[in-house]
Design a protein around this motif. Structure first.
Motif, short mmCIF file in Angstrom:
data_model
loop_
_atom_site.label_atom_id
_atom_site.label_comp_id
_atom_site.label_asym_id
_atom_site.label_seq_id
_atom_site.Cartn_x
_atom_site.Cartn_y
_atom_site.Cartn_z
N TYR A 277 0.82 -0.94 -0.09
CA TYR A 277 0.00 0.02 0.00
C TYR A 277 0.90 1.22 -0.02
CZ TYR A 277 -3.05 3.79 1.23
OH TYR A 277 -3.54 4.93 1.40
N ALA A 279 3.43 2.02 -1.47
CA ALA A 279 3.70 2.38 -2.74
C ALA A 279 2.92 3.79 -3.19
CB ALA A 279 3.58 1.30 -3.87
N ILE A 280 1.78 3.73 -2.73
CA ILE A 280 0.73 4.85 -3.49
C ILE A 280 1.11 6.25 -2.99
CG2 ILE A 280 -1.76 5.30 -3.65
CD1 ILE A 280 -2.40 2.37 -3.57
N PRO A 281 1.08 6.46 -1.57
CA PRO A 281 1.28 7.76 -1.21
C PRO A 281 2.89 7.96 -1.66
CG PRO A 281 0.95 6.50 0.80
CD PRO A 281 0.55 5.61 -0.53
N LYS A 282 3.80 7.06 -1.66
CA LYS A 282 5.15 7.34 -1.94
C LYS A 282 5.46 7.38 -3.56
CE LYS A 282 6.44 8.15 2.36
NZ LYS A 282 7.31 7.17 2.93
N ARG A 283 4.48 7.05 -4.29
CA ARG A 283 4.64 7.00 -5.56
C ARG A 283 5.92 5.89 -5.95
NH1 ARG A 283 3.49 11.94 -2.90
NH2 ARG A 283 3.43 13.62 -4.30
N TYR B 70 1.08 11.80 3.44
CA TYR B 70 1.11 12.80 2.70
C TYR B 70 -0.22 13.88 3.02
CZ TYR B 70 -2.68 10.62 -0.25
OH TYR B 70 -4.01 10.01 -0.55
N MET B 260 -6.64 0.88 -2.41
CA MET B 260 -6.76 -0.36 -1.74
C MET B 260 -7.82 -0.36 -0.88
SD MET B 260 -2.81 -1.87 -1.60
CE MET B 260 -1.64 -1.83 -3.21
N GLY B 288 2.73 2.86 -8.00
CA GLY B 288 1.78 3.87 -7.20
C GLY B 288 1.70 5.20 -7.63
N LEU B 290 -0.24 9.32 -7.24
CA LEU B 290 -1.31 10.39 -6.86
C LEU B 290 -1.68 11.16 -7.82
CD1 LEU B 290 0.34 11.25 -3.36
CD2 LEU B 290 -1.54 9.46 -3.54
#
Lengths: 350, 350
Positions: A277, A279-283, B70, B260, B288, B290
């Motif tokens: 998970y 990996a999403i906020p941290k891109r 974030y 997710m 990932g 945003l």
């Protein structure tokens, strides 16, 4: 009529397909049928004497009865195969002449009859006194090229970035770390013994290194060495180390998925990866790769890495086992981290 | 002296930080302190009347007592915040004048005092009879832009490729699927009810759709719809669906990690992801992202998607809850898939 030598051909046979982690008893070393030391006329084959064999973690995939992978399984009852360095003894292929040295997929046996069209990445090797011949299976072979292609093509490194390498003293990891240092990165490696950690810090030039077996909390260990986070994680192990790294990636970090040799990742009781998970906020980008997709830069790799080696800018650690009899133990040892550096088997003297 | 209206300001308050899945009782709807319908002189603020509020899964992250993300957590005892569409009532900011419509982060309350410098992606909205005002929170808002940026910037789509979308009738998924169809892809969606599957196939133009709750084996379901594998997986759920997709990716497949929302991925008893290894032989990239990293293409997005909508090439499904009293249930419903389409709350009439 010319006289042809006939010899017994010692082989390492895969007895049966393997579930999970291979053991020495999954293989058998025996004298196979006798072989004429000759490439049959009209066969377009050439006969080689195998000098060195490479032990690589990917080979476990070929020991399973699974046909959906990028490489077919080995055949039970037949010698296993892998990258080797060999000398041409006889040839029915005009492109190969006796006395030449080649590197490519060969059998785990004393003599192999090869066909150039079947061989992946078969190449000829020029003797060079400055470079040990076996290095063509490691530093200048698939392992080294995996490090080179993975680091430059997948990790998109920038000077000053922080790089973490797992299995860092292994065949691939030791070159990744040294290339990253040459690139101006801060480099930390993990390994599984004090001896390996010492090598990483004192011989391979890593900024820091730690023994993951002595860390109760891998997340805390990574936070100690990367208080500001990790830009690049070159993952050779998967499992809980990958999970911990996912908690410590910087924004727009990159993870090269190179191999998952950890016992954990081979086990069906694995906990799995729980931190994806993040990996999403941290891109974060995770990318799997195979060195074979990058053959177009192999000549550039050879030139660069040979150059670095000859200038003394990089070193390479090998773990050499002597003789085919020790080959099963050498291969199996990869999965418990017995090897220190690139694992090679010497089959015969040059 | 001018006369200023003073009203009670109804609010949705976060009572306490939440572990795991939020429930309605984590929030409270109450009349807060009275508020003067005026932007104080010298405040550089402007006062808005909130018309529509957007319910988005990412908001769960702000309900936790976790400061490393974030976005900062909400404050217990204070109204929660989210994207909203609002009308300017009074202004001490020369850039905003009464009567204007704005879209940006606002409070879950009837009236909010906003400051432009604090607001992410605050933008003015022009009335357009062809486009429902609330669509600026969905199709033309963060959800739609997430679909657009994720599909074009992360998935690198090519005509003819096969695309899988999870939570496919949701705020993001429904646009991903329609953009993929317009791009010439084969598109399959998963959702959690027969009604949603019908919408995907009959209203949103997906080639195929299935109800994941009726599939005992997600891997088998994906193999049924993608016998040759998946080029692009737009992942809105994580968990076991991501794990199944990893078993079915084609060589050089791409996985956009968007969200997710699955209950599984919120639960600490999760099994984790077990099939990440497959990314290596298949050379799969997982990334990932945003939407906020792609604001430079927001104008292009608006132009394209508004155009497609006006030409009748895409549709958009909304789930509208009426009144602040229903807002907690609307937000909580996202995590059990109660919403059909983009979940919005109407606070007041335009």
């Amino acid at each position: 009529m010319e006289e042809v030598a006939v010899v017994g051909n010692k082989k390492v046979i895969l007895k049966n397909y393997v579930d999970g982690i291979p053991t020495e008893t999954d293989m058998e070393v025996k004298i196979g049928d006798t072989i004429e030391l000759k490439a049959p006329k009209g066969s377009s084959c050439f006969l080689v004497k195998n000098l060195y064999l490479s032990c690589d973690p990917y080979m476990r995939g070929r020991m399973r009865d699974f046909h959906g992978s990028y490489l077919p399984p080995f055949l039970p009852g037949q010698p296993i195969e892998g990258f080797g360095l060999a000398k041409v003894i006889d040839s029915d292929d005009p492109n190969y002449t006796p006395g030449e040295l080649i590197c490519g997929i060969t059998g785990w046996e004393e003599y192999s009859l090869l066909r150039s069209s079947n061989e992946l990445q078969l190449r000829k090797i020029q003797l060079d006194d400055a470079i040990p011949l076996s290095y063509h299976l490691g530093l200048l072979g698939m392992a080294g090229f995996t490090a080179y292609a993975g680091f430059y093509e997948i990790c998109s490194p920038r000077k000053g970035e922080s790089v973490f390498v797992s299995a860092a003293s292994g065949a691939v990891g030791q070159l990744v770390g040294q290339l990253a240092k040459l690139h101006g990165c801060y480099v930390v490696g993990s390994a599984g013994s004090k001896q390996k950690v010492d090598l990483l810090k004192n011989k391979l030039g890593f900024d820091e290194a730690f023994n993951y077996k002595e860390e109760a909390d891998l997340d805390a260990a990574l936070k100690r060495y990367f208080p500001d986070g990790i830009n690049i994680y070159f993952d050779n192990v998967g499992g809980s180390m990958l999970d911990a790294a996912l908690l410590n990636m910087k924004v727009r970090g990159r993870i090269a998925l190179c191999g998952m040799v950890s016992l954990q990742s081979l086990s069906s009781s694995s906990q799995g990866i729980n931190n994806l998970y993040n990996a999403i906020p941290k891109r974060v980008r995770l990318e799997g790769f195979l060195q074979s997709d990058y053959v177009h830069i192999f000549p550039q790799f050879l030139e660069h890495v040979k150059g670095y080696y000859k200038e003394g800018k990089i070193v390479y650690i090998e773990d050499m086992s002597e003789g085919l009899e020790l080959a099963p133990a050498a291969l199996v040892g990869l999965f418990s981290g017995k090897n220190v550096g690139k694992q090679v088997v010497r089959v015969a003297n040059e």
